[in-house]
Scaffold this active site. Structure first.
Site, mmCIF file in Angstrom:
data_model
loop_
_atom_site.group_PDB
_atom_site.id
_atom_site.type_symbol
_atom_site.label_atom_id
_atom_site.label_comp_id
_atom_site.label_asym_id
_atom_site.label_seq_id
_atom_site.Cartn_x
_atom_site.Cartn_y
_atom_site.Cartn_z
ATOM 1 N N ASP A 8 0.807 -1.238 0.000
ATOM 2 C CA ASP A 8 0.000 0.000 0.000
ATOM 3 C C ASP A 8 0.841 1.290 0.000
ATOM 4 O O ASP A 8 1.503 1.600 0.999
ATOM 5 C CB ASP A 8 -0.941 0.038 1.204
ATOM 6 C CG ASP A 8 -1.859 -1.179 1.292
ATOM 7 O OD1 ASP A 8 -1.452 -2.269 0.833
ATOM 8 O OD2 ASP A 8 -2.978 -1.040 1.819
ATOM 9 N N GLU A 39 -4.269 1.915 -2.948
ATOM 10 C CA GLU A 39 -5.526 2.357 -2.313
ATOM 11 C C GLU A 39 -5.375 3.559 -1.384
ATOM 12 O O GLU A 39 -6.350 4.236 -1.102
ATOM 13 C CB GLU A 39 -6.192 1.199 -1.548
ATOM 14 C CG GLU A 39 -5.476 0.829 -0.272
ATOM 15 C CD GLU A 39 -6.388 0.240 0.800
ATOM 16 O OE1 GLU A 39 -7.572 -0.001 0.525
ATOM 17 O OE2 GLU A 39 -5.902 0.021 1.917
ATOM 18 N N ASN A 40 -4.144 3.816 -0.911
ATOM 19 C CA ASN A 40 -3.919 4.956 -0.012
ATOM 20 C C ASN A 40 -3.054 6.035 -0.659
ATOM 21 O O ASN A 40 -2.486 6.885 0.037
ATOM 22 C CB ASN A 40 -3.236 4.500 1.287
ATOM 23 C CG ASN A 40 -3.982 3.403 2.000
ATOM 24 O OD1 ASN A 40 -3.511 2.272 2.087
ATOM 25 N ND2 ASN A 40 -5.157 3.709 2.496
ATOM 26 N N HIS A 68 -10.304 1.107 0.617
ATOM 27 C CA HIS A 68 -10.298 2.574 0.455
ATOM 28 C C HIS A 68 -10.601 3.006 -0.982
ATOM 29 O O HIS A 68 -10.452 4.183 -1.319
ATOM 30 C CB HIS A 68 -8.957 3.159 0.908
ATOM 31 C CG HIS A 68 -8.815 3.213 2.400
ATOM 32 N ND1 HIS A 68 -9.543 4.096 3.178
ATOM 33 C CD2 HIS A 68 -8.081 2.481 3.262
ATOM 34 C CE1 HIS A 68 -9.236 3.907 4.457
ATOM 35 N NE2 HIS A 68 -8.352 2.929 4.534
ATOM 36 N N HIS A 159 -6.622 -8.443 -0.251
ATOM 37 C CA HIS A 159 -6.738 -7.289 0.638
ATOM 38 C C HIS A 159 -7.644 -7.671 1.797
ATOM 39 O O HIS A 159 -8.873 -7.696 1.655
ATOM 40 C CB HIS A 159 -7.298 -6.108 -0.150
ATOM 41 C CG HIS A 159 -7.042 -4.797 0.508
ATOM 42 N ND1 HIS A 159 -5.818 -4.168 0.455
ATOM 43 C CD2 HIS A 159 -7.832 -4.008 1.268
ATOM 44 C CE1 HIS A 159 -5.883 -3.031 1.128
ATOM 45 N NE2 HIS A 159 -7.093 -2.910 1.644
ATOM 46 N N HIS A 184 -3.348 -4.489 3.244
ATOM 47 C CA HIS A 184 -4.345 -3.829 4.094
ATOM 48 C C HIS A 184 -3.878 -3.593 5.530
ATOM 49 O O HIS A 184 -4.186 -2.554 6.086
ATOM 50 C CB HIS A 184 -5.686 -4.583 4.125
ATOM 51 C CG HIS A 184 -6.705 -3.974 5.040
ATOM 52 N ND1 HIS A 184 -7.276 -2.746 4.783
ATOM 53 C CD2 HIS A 184 -7.239 -4.388 6.222
ATOM 54 C CE1 HIS A 184 -8.134 -2.452 5.755
ATOM 55 N NE2 HIS A 184 -8.122 -3.427 6.646
ATOM 56 N N HIS A 186 -0.837 -3.174 6.606
ATOM 57 C CA HIS A 186 0.267 -2.202 6.566
ATOM 58 C C HIS A 186 1.487 -2.604 7.396
ATOM 59 O O HIS A 186 2.409 -1.811 7.531
ATOM 60 C CB HIS A 186 -0.193 -0.797 6.999
ATOM 61 C CG HIS A 186 -1.014 -0.078 5.968
ATOM 62 N ND1 HIS A 186 -1.065 1.301 5.884
ATOM 63 C CD2 HIS A 186 -1.824 -0.537 4.982
ATOM 64 C CE1 HIS A 186 -1.868 1.653 4.897
ATOM 65 N NE2 HIS A 186 -2.352 0.551 4.335
#
Ligand SMILES: [Fe+2]
Ligand SMILES: [Fe+2]
Length: 267
Positions: A8, A39-40, A68, A159, A184, A186
């Site tokens: 991510d 996604e981030n 996200h 994810h 997801h 992290h």
């Protein structure tokens, strides 16, 4: 062939880390294909055509996403027009975008007639994660059956939140795909391995961005949130920027993984 998966990408620090480190990693590992979870990438929440464009320009070939996905309304344009951008497969029929894509790769070292094809599949878990999507195990099985008619080289970004769901999903797909890597949470896990059927596995790739943080965000507001229960602004942090992910080597003919190696590279 050899691929790099990047965990991510969080905000501008994450995007900058990809720009700065990718040329070096490509050279060092002789990479043929690069996938990143984006996604981030837009201010820590969601993705836009601009942030996706920056990531593609840095040398990434395919971008996956996750829960996200909808945080930036401009994502609709990506879902409609960008074939290299994936959303979780297990949304209901009629949802814009696609959960998988097949790419052609020109592998310099391949013993197999080039170009090679690689399929990338993005799936979201259902345990402790919103929204509740359709059955990941069943839908992934059907999709992989379709993808295997085109190529045996298949990479899956799962994810998901729960470690048990991630490991079970990886074990379930062992022998059907080249690799299952989780995103997801992290935090990079240290359980990289190749399952008996030839599927490379890592529970979580980690995240690419500021690690002097709580999962990429400024530390103080998160602590305050836990102390008070009151909502806070979670700004993207700044310091100790690292790129996290994994390099996976795959046998071109069989699609089985030969090697998986974690990456944690500082800027
Ligand atoms: Fe997520
Ligand atoms: Fe994330």
């Amino acid at each position: 062939m050899k691929l790099l998966f990047i965990g991510d990408i969080v905000g501008q620090p994450g995007r900058n880390a990809v720009k700065e480190l990718l040329p070096k990693l490509r050279e060092q590992h002789k990479l043929d294909f690069i996938i990143a979870n984006g996604e981030n990438s837009a201010g820590g929440s969601g993705i836009t055509p601009r942030t996706a464009g920056e990531i593609f320009s840095a040398g990434v070939d395919a971008i996956t996403s996750g829960d996200h996905l909808w945080d930036q309304k401009e994502v609709m344009e990506l879902l409609a027009n960008e074939k290299r951008f994936l959303r979780p497969l297990n949304y209901p029929p009629g949802t814009p975008g696609q959960g998988s894509a097949v790419f052609e790769v020109q592998s310099s070292k391949s013993k197999v007639q080039s170009p090679l094809s690689i399929a990338v599949l993005n799936v979201q878990g259902r345990t402790f994660i919103q929204p509740a999507l359709e059955h990941p195990f069943l839908l992934a099985t059907e999709e992989i059956k379709r993808l295997r008619e085109r190529t045996k080289i298949i990479f899956v970004d799962f994810h998901a939140e729960a470690t048990s769901e991630k490991i079970a999903f990886g074990r379930f797909l062992d022998g059907q795909v080249s690799a299952v890597v989780g995103t997801h949470t992290h935090v990079q896990t240290a359980d990289e391995q190749i399952f008996p059927g030839g599927t490379a596995y890592l529970t979580d790739a980690g995240f690419t961005g500021p690690h002097e943080s709580v999962l990429g965000r400024e530390i103080e507001p998160i602590i305050r949130r836990f102390l008070t229960g009151m909502p806070q602004r979670f700004e993207v942090a700044k310091n100790n920027v690292q790129l996290h992910g994994a390099v996976i080597e795959i046998d071109d003919a069989s699609g089985k993984a030969l090697k998986i190696q974690r990456v944690a590279e500082a800027t």
